[in-house]
Write a protein that holds these residues in place. Structure first.
Motif, PDB file in Angstrom:
ATOM      1  N   LYS A 298       7.596 -19.559 -59.595  1.00 60.03           N
ATOM      2  CA  LYS A 298       8.536 -19.411 -59.018  1.00 60.03           C
ATOM      3  C   LYS A 298       9.262 -20.214 -58.794  1.00 60.03           C
ATOM      4  N   PHE A 299       9.689 -20.628 -58.536  1.00 58.17           N
ATOM      5  CA  PHE A 299      10.582 -21.470 -56.826  1.00 58.17           C
ATOM      6  C   PHE A 299      11.968 -21.078 -56.158  1.00 58.17           C
ATOM      7  N   VAL A 300      11.399 -21.696 -55.168  1.00 59.12           N
ATOM      8  CA  VAL A 300      13.103 -21.109 -53.505  1.00 59.12           C
ATOM      9  C   VAL A 300      13.258 -22.132 -53.122  1.00 59.12           C
ATOM     10  N   PHE A 301      14.569 -22.002 -53.494  1.00 60.95           N
ATOM     11  CA  PHE A 301      15.035 -23.238 -52.470  1.00 60.95           C
ATOM     12  C   PHE A 301      16.317 -22.874 -51.791  1.00 60.95           C
ATOM     13  N   ASP A 302      15.918 -22.771 -49.911  1.00 59.07           N
ATOM     14  CA  ASP A 302      16.171 -22.316 -49.231  1.00 59.07           C
ATOM     15  C   ASP A 302      17.368 -23.190 -47.933  1.00 59.07           C
ATOM     16  N   ALA A 303      18.449 -23.418 -48.144  1.00 61.14           N
ATOM     17  CA  ALA A 303      18.231 -24.377 -46.917  1.00 61.14           C
ATOM     18  C   ALA A 303      20.083 -23.486 -46.023  1.00 61.14           C
ATOM     19  N   HIS A 304      20.198 -23.925 -44.608  1.00 60.87           N
ATOM     20  CA  HIS A 304      21.296 -23.581 -43.785  1.00 60.87           C
ATOM     21  C   HIS A 304      21.588 -23.962 -42.543  1.00 60.87           C
ATOM     22  N   HIS A 305      23.485 -24.213 -41.912  1.00 53.03           N
ATOM     23  CA  HIS A 305      22.902 -24.475 -40.645  1.00 53.03           C
ATOM     24  C   HIS A 305      23.275 -23.204 -39.810  1.00 53.03           C
ATOM     25  N   SER A 306      22.801 -23.912 -38.164  1.00 53.37           N
ATOM     26  CA  SER A 306      22.693 -22.057 -37.957  1.00 53.37           C
ATOM     27  C   SER A 306      23.467 -23.389 -36.625  1.00 53.37           C
ATOM     28  N   THR A 307      23.746 -22.246 -35.481  1.00 52.96           N
ATOM     29  CA  THR A 307      24.183 -23.105 -34.389  1.00 52.96           C
ATOM     30  C   THR A 307      24.133 -20.861 -33.293  1.00 52.96           C
ATOM     31  N   ALA A 308      24.028 -22.060 -32.130  1.00 53.51           N
ATOM     32  CA  ALA A 308      24.282 -20.812 -30.478  1.00 53.51           C
ATOM     33  C   ALA A 308      25.000 -21.413 -29.771  1.00 53.51           C
ATOM     34  N   GLU A 309      25.686 -20.899 -29.006  1.00 50.34           N
ATOM     35  CA  GLU A 309      26.255 -21.895 -27.917  1.00 50.34           C
ATOM     36  C   GLU A 309      26.533 -20.410 -26.995  1.00 50.34           C
ATOM     37  N   SER A 310      26.727 -21.368 -25.876  1.00 52.19           N
ATOM     38  CA  SER A 310      27.167 -19.849 -24.611  1.00 52.19           C
ATOM     39  C   SER A 310      27.725 -21.497 -23.126  1.00 52.19           C
ATOM     40  N   GLY A 311      28.351 -20.533 -22.934  1.00 53.69           N
ATOM     41  CA  GLY A 311      29.179 -21.288 -22.039  1.00 53.69           C
ATOM     42  C   GLY A 311      30.331 -20.074 -20.819  1.00 53.69           C
ATOM     43  N   LYS A 312      30.670 -21.449 -19.704  1.00 54.97           N
ATOM     44  CA  LYS A 312      31.544 -20.411 -19.342  1.00 54.97           C
ATOM     45  C   LYS A 312      33.014 -19.719 -19.736  1.00 54.97           C
ATOM     46  N   ASP A 313      32.960 -18.481 -19.368  1.00 51.61           N
ATOM     47  CA  ASP A 313      34.178 -17.887 -19.835  1.00 51.61           C
ATOM     48  C   ASP A 313      35.701 -17.289 -19.122  1.00 51.61           C
ATOM     49  N   SER A 314      35.537 -18.167 -18.617  1.00 47.48           N
ATOM     50  CA  SER A 314      36.522 -18.412 -17.094  1.00 47.48           C
ATOM     51  C   SER A 314      36.928 -19.340 -16.264  1.00 47.48           C
ATOM     52  N   PRO A 315      37.586 -19.665 -15.610  1.00 50.84           N
ATOM     53  CA  PRO A 315      37.864 -20.775 -14.973  1.00 50.84           C
ATOM     54  C   PRO A 315      37.485 -21.161 -13.734  1.00 50.84           C
ATOM     55  N   PHE A 316      37.042 -20.064 -13.706  1.00 48.81           N
ATOM     56  CA  PHE A 316      35.531 -19.775 -12.065  1.00 48.81           C
ATOM     57  C   PHE A 316      34.287 -19.778 -12.330  1.00 48.81           C
ATOM     58  N   GLY A 317      34.165 -20.155 -13.773  1.00 51.66           N
ATOM     59  CA  GLY A 317      33.132 -21.134 -13.918  1.00 51.66           C
ATOM     60  C   GLY A 317      32.126 -20.005 -14.140  1.00 51.66           C
ATOM     61  N   SER A 318      30.561 -20.241 -14.655  1.00 50.59           N
ATOM     62  CA  SER A 318      29.771 -19.336 -15.627  1.00 50.59           C
ATOM     63  C   SER A 318      28.991 -18.328 -14.702  1.00 50.59           C
ATOM     64  N   ALA A 319      29.027 -18.784 -13.021  1.00 49.08           N
ATOM     65  CA  ALA A 319      28.398 -18.036 -11.839  1.00 49.08           C
ATOM     66  C   ALA A 319      28.628 -18.808 -10.832  1.00 49.08           C
ATOM     67  N   ASN A 320      29.110 -17.872  -9.559  1.00 54.62           N
ATOM     68  CA  ASN A 320      30.164 -18.939  -8.597  1.00 54.62           C
ATOM     69  C   ASN A 320      29.036 -17.844  -7.342  1.00 54.62           C
ATOM     70  N   ASN A 321      29.469 -17.835  -5.975  1.00 51.85           N
ATOM     71  CA  ASN A 321      29.161 -17.227  -5.241  1.00 51.85           C
ATOM     72  C   ASN A 321      29.719 -17.956  -3.768  1.00 51.85           C
ATOM     73  N   LEU A 322      30.515 -16.641  -3.239  1.00 50.37           N
ATOM     74  CA  LEU A 322      31.868 -17.204  -2.251  1.00 50.37           C
ATOM     75  C   LEU A 322      31.385 -16.476  -1.058  1.00 50.37           C
ATOM     76  N   ALA A 323      30.854 -17.631   0.066  1.00 53.41           N
ATOM     77  CA  ALA A 323      29.866 -16.595   0.822  1.00 53.41           C
ATOM     78  C   ALA A 323      31.141 -15.611   2.100  1.00 53.41           C
ATOM     79  N   THR A 324      31.517 -14.832   2.239  1.00 55.92           N
ATOM     80  CA  THR A 324      32.240 -14.483   3.742  1.00 55.92           C
ATOM     81  C   THR A 324      31.667 -14.102   4.844  1.00 55.92           C
ATOM     82  N   VAL A 325      31.426 -14.212   5.906  1.00 59.13           N
ATOM     83  CA  VAL A 325      31.098 -14.152   6.881  1.00 59.13           C
ATOM     84  C   VAL A 325      31.720 -13.169   7.824  1.00 59.13           C
TER      85      VAL A 325
END
Length: 992
Positions: free
Chosen positions: A405-432
């Motif tokens: 028996k023979f098996v051949f397997d191939a794949h191309h895979s990606t994982a991508e993460s980033g911001k989905d807002s013009p304010f960024g992927s994390a922020n903090n606005l300090a009011t006092v």
């Protein structure tokens, strides 16, 4: 060839293995073609077809998987097509002995197996190495299970012992997630489900942070069909889920400053003899005791809205009986929008009033600083992220004759993460409000209790002080090709072999734009107070002990983030400070890993008085690493004051480093059927876990300011070897009836090559320092001594002003000469004290697992229970100062699941518990431990079958509304305590 592909058995017990072969490839090896091959082998000997439906059938298939696999394997098989036991795969995995989960935002995200952390577990999808991306850890390798819905999953296999035919990387375990294939279930199979999800945690948020509704929809469907002649098959699945949730957290999020010795006098210590406030310390730490002080106190409310989309399309084609081909595409998207508000107070590390517990690690019972007109910070955040996973794969399984028996397997895979807002992927606005007076935190309760005197929001209205806005990005790409074969050498022996090539490209980039105007970005009158409204803090932490303390400061000012951001942007005239961009990243890391592999494995059934089975193999792996990073380019060293030598940078450039390593990984599996219902196993194997990406990054990060001894720098080490584990496993399993088992497993892992830090001097060609140069030596000859840098500077300015590199400035108020002396060609080349990583640490892990699964006859009732004990000799010493190496993630764990099923009703009541474990050896303040306290959670699911097609299900997650708590060196040194809430789901499912 996998032992379960055997078509002739010398012993009756061996033939019983064939029951599981037709159950969704339950004994499959790592390539999906093997799964098809296994099912085909079962058909060739006319084994009975078993279709998994219902809880008991799923448990039976899971038991068969465990019983008939090489090595020690556990798993979970779907109750039915499109019906996995849990909505989150990590939450399913936690019910397997030895598997613990790391929870984030109220659900499982990463897994720890047998005390080995998430970075060192390998996750496969249909036998293929999966990429991962996570904005919470841009340098890690841990797979994020929250991105995958469970509806299209047919089973999960957890391989706890290493094998030659499995890709390395899973020191704890290799976890193979298998999706539905049309040839696995010939004919039409289809179902559609709708679900309403009610997350109570969304109800306990400020109005600006909570979603408009707590009840959200989920819809899923799966369709699978094969042609009448069995030549073609197609399967498609899709799901879409919305979830609105909240997380409320109190604690000391920026860590505990220290530890300090009892008589130490540094910034951040409590007052010492002769200092103001010395007499205000009760039960002062003494002798060898160490202690720490809180950096700040915080109450944080975070609301999130999530939309998760999953889909898979699979085509299978069998042109002839001997050849099966599969083409599949998998897609997932996870979008999260986050809004938050926070009340916090930062300590100035000045004179303090405090009371302490006894040593050797002293903790504050309360800590107070007496101040006037300091800041009461009320921060806010508004950001969004998106993660996408894509995988395209092709598989061909060819059986030219009954022996090959023979098996051949191939794949191309990606994982991508980033911001989905013009304010960024994390922020903090300090009011006092600058009206904070004496500030105390009481640590005698479960949650820290903040008290503030003198707060006056009329005299000191709310305004913006500082801020930070971040953009993070990560993308991992994997291209993998595998070719495997199996040759039936004799009736009871197979020779398995294979070649593989894997290329992993990982890029992470990050930028933070920060305004350090903590005394006020602009004047208070710039901010209309109508943009703020007061709210009661207490109601958002109602489950925590201490919330009803009358001393709790209970007022928080909530605001609209976008409106306040626009006001401060206009007032400062610096909009770039409030919108991050990766056009000029702080860092940009890119790593390419190319791995070549080959393995051979001999599998034999021994026709002896006691039936035995052996698998002996070896795997060869060679990996080449090319790591590139964006680094600032240093051009000159300037001597600007007595001991300050700022480095001048001219732009940024990518620099690269390379490395390689080779591993030979043997494995031996043995099992014996002492009786028809009693099996024993022994396995030895070696496997590796690859280094984190920050440990192998290219480029060098150079300190901005040098001194007379040189400068500091840090770099990765692409030649760093992976962590290597030598594993020994023993197991005894008693299958005392068809659906019941008791098993005991013992395991030991000898781990080596953990990364430690090293420091060495590295010269920087072309970068010259004035120290030891022509002008410096002239000053020494003129009578200055080497330790008197003021004398040396004055001599140079008086005697060499106007010479190349010497620019004298005006004298200061004290009459001291100012100016700049720049290193010149001919001066010494500066040395960088460069911190990097080396293979320097080792550890041993050992433990035991006990499992029990029992079905009470034909009553419909059953129980699953397991307990895992894990211990390592390398823990964290809470009474010691400085950096430490300790294994993280080690914890005991237990599960108890009650089961019932009849023709109409089904149910599960599950309790999952994880003991205390060390999650990190550092916090944001320094080398301090983080201990996650014991946590137990109760989940419930009840199903009702209206008829053979239509069914309903009710689910409850975290039914008893448990809290999660993390502490430092003692349990009073709280880092965070988190309140979320139960989640309820009601669904209907129609099966065609």
């Amino acid at each position: 060839m996998h032992k379960n592909m055997k078509t002739i058995s010398a012993h009756p017990l061996r033939s019983r293995r064939l029951i599981s072969l037709a159950v969704a490839s339950a004994c499959a090896s790592f390539l999906p073609a093997y799964a098809q091959d296994v099912a085909k082998a079962a058909e060739e000997v006319d084994a009975p077809k078993v279709v998994v439906t219902g809880i008991r059938a799923s448990l039976q298939s899971t038991l068969n998987l465990k019983r008939n696999s090489d090595g020690i394997v556990d798993g979970i098989v779907a109750d039915d097509i499109g019906k996995f036991p849990d909505t989150n795969l990590a939450e399913s995995l936690q019910r397997i002995s030895g598997v613990s989960i790391d929870r984030s935002n109220g659900e499982g995200q990463k897994v720890t197996v047998r005390g080995v952390g998430p970075d060192l577990n390998m996750v496969l999808l249909n036998g293929r190495q999966m990429p991962t991306s996570n904005l919470g850890d841009l340098a890690g390798r841990a797979f994020d299970f929250s991105n995958l819905a469970s509806e299209a999953i047919s089973q999960i296999q957890v391989y706890k012992t290493s094998r030659a035919d499995s890709p390395p990387g899973g020191i704890g375990a290799t976890i193979n997630i298998m999706t539905a294939r049309p040839f696995d279930r010939p004919g039409l199979q289809a179902s559609v489900g709708v679900k309403g999800v009610y997350d109570t945690s969304n109800d306990h948020l400020p109005g600006e942070d909570k979603a408009s509704r707590s009840l959200t929809p989920e819809i899923s469907g799966i369709y699978s069909n094969t042609s009448a002649d069995g030549m073609f098959g197609v399967a498609i699945s899709a799901s879409y889920q919305e979830r609105n949730l909240g997380v409320n957290q109190a604690g000391i999020p920026n860590g505990w400053r220290g530890p300090f010795s009892a008589n130490e006098n540094n910034w951040g210590t409590i007052p010492q003899a002769g200092q103001p406030g010395y007499s205000d310390i009760t039960n002062r730490p003494t002798g060898d005791s160490v202690y720490s002080v809180p950096q700040n106190i915080s109450y944080y409310m975070k609301g999130m809205q999530r939309q998760r989309t999953n889909g898979q399309l699979t085509f299978q084609f069998k042109p002839v009986k001997e050849l099966v081909t599969t083409l599949d595409y998998t897609y997932s998207q996870n979008k999260i929008q986050t809004k938050s508000h926070e009340l916090s107070a930062w300590f100035n590390m000045g004179p303090s009033v405090s009371s302490w517990t006894g040593g050797p690690v002293s903790s504050p019972i309360f800590y107070q600083e007496n101040v006037t007109a300091q800041d009461i910070a009320m921060n806010g955040g508004d950001y969004a992220t998106k993660s996408e996973n894509k995988s395209l794969g092709f598989n061909a399984a060819w059986k030219p004759n009954s022996d090959l028996k023979f098996v051949f397997d191939a794949h191309h895979s990606t994982a991508e993460s980033g911001k989905d807002s013009p304010f960024g992927s994390a922020n903090n606005l300090a009011t006092v409000s600058f009206s904070r007076g004496n500030t105390r935190v009481d640590f005698s309760h479960e949650m820290p209790v903040l008290s503030i005197q003198g707060a006056d929001f009329i005299k000191a209205p709310m305004q913006v002080s500082g801020s930070w806005f971040q953009e993070g990005y990560q993308k991992m790409k994997i291209d993998q090709v595998q070719a495997n074969g199996s040759w039936k050498v004799m009736d009871a022996s197979n020779l398995n072999f294979g070649l593989g090539f894997t290329k992993v490209n990982n890029r992470s980039a990050f930028q933070q734009v920060q305004s350090d105007t903590w005394g006020g970005a602009t004047k208070a009158s710039d901010y209309p107070q109508s943009l703020f409204h007061a709210d009661d803090l207490r109601k958002y932490f109602s489950k925590m002990d201490g919330v009803n303390d009358p001393a709790l400061f209970n007022q928080i000012h909530i605001f609209n983030f976008a409106a306040i951001r626009q006001v401060v942007s206009d007032a400062t005239g610096k909009p770039a400070l409030y919108m991050p961009s990766l056009s000029n990243p702080d860092y940009d890391r890119r790593t390419e890993e190319k791995s070549k592999s080959a393995y051979v494995q001999a599998v034999t059934e021994w026709d002896t008085a006691i039936p035995m089975h052996t698998g002996i193999g070896v795997r060869f792996e060679k990996t080449d690493v090319l790591s590139t990073a964006l680094s600032q380019t240093p051009t000159e060293i300037r001597w600007v004051s007595q001991n300050e030598f700022p480095v001048t940078f001219n732009g940024k450039a990518f620099t690269s480093q390379s490395g390689s390593y080779t591993n030979v990984l043997p494995s031996v599996d043995w099992d014996a059927d002492l009786r028809k219902d009693f099996k024993v196993r022994a396995s030895y194997g070696e496997t590796i876990g690859r280094p984190r990406y920050d440990q192998i990054q290219g480029g060098t990060t150079i300190g901005a300011t040098a001194n007379v001894n040189g400068d500091s720098a840090s770099t990765g080490n692409p030649a760093l070897k992976p962590v290597k584990s030598r594993n020994l496993d023993l197991s005894a399993e008693w299958y005392y009836n068809d659906k019941s088992v008791v098993s005991l497993g013992l395991f030991g892992k000898k781990l080596s090559n953990y990364a430690g830090q090293s420091v060495k001097d590295v010269p920087q060609p072309g970068l010259h320092t004035p120290v030891g140069g022509k002008y410096w030596n002239a000053a020494l000859a003129g009578g200055c001594i080497v330790t008197d840098t003021a004398c040396i500077r004055n001599f140079i300015f008086k005697n060499f002003n106007g010479q190349p590199g010497v620019v004298r400035g005006p004298d200061n108020e004290k009459g001291e000469i100012t100016g700049v002396i720049t290193g010149q060609p001919g001066d010494p080349i500066i040395n960088f004290q460069t911190t990097s990583f080396v293979n320097a640490k080792s550890a041993n892990v050992h433990g035991a697992e006990i499992n029990w699964q029992h079905m009470f006859g034909s009553s419909g009732f059953g129980v699953q229970a397991n307990y895992t004990y894990v211990k390592a000799g390398l823990g964290f010493d809470n009474a010691s100062k400085g950096d430490q190496f300790a294994l993280v993630g080690l914890s005991n764990s237990a599960n108890v699941v009650g089961i019932y099923e009849d023709d109409k009703w089904s149910g599960r009541l599950a309790y999952n518990w994880r003991g205390e474990f060390l999650s990190s050896t550092t916090d944001l303040a320094g080398p301090n431990p983080q201990y996650v306290e014991p946590y137990g959670q109760v989940d419930l699911s009840v199903g009702y079958a209206w008829n053979k097609n239509l069914s309903f299900q009710f689910e409850a997650i975290n039914l008893t509304d448990e809290l999660q708590r993390v502490h430092g060196r003692t349990d009073k040194m709280v880092l965070n305590i988190v309140q979320s809430g139960p989640r309820y789901m009601l669904s209907a499912r129609y099966k065609f």
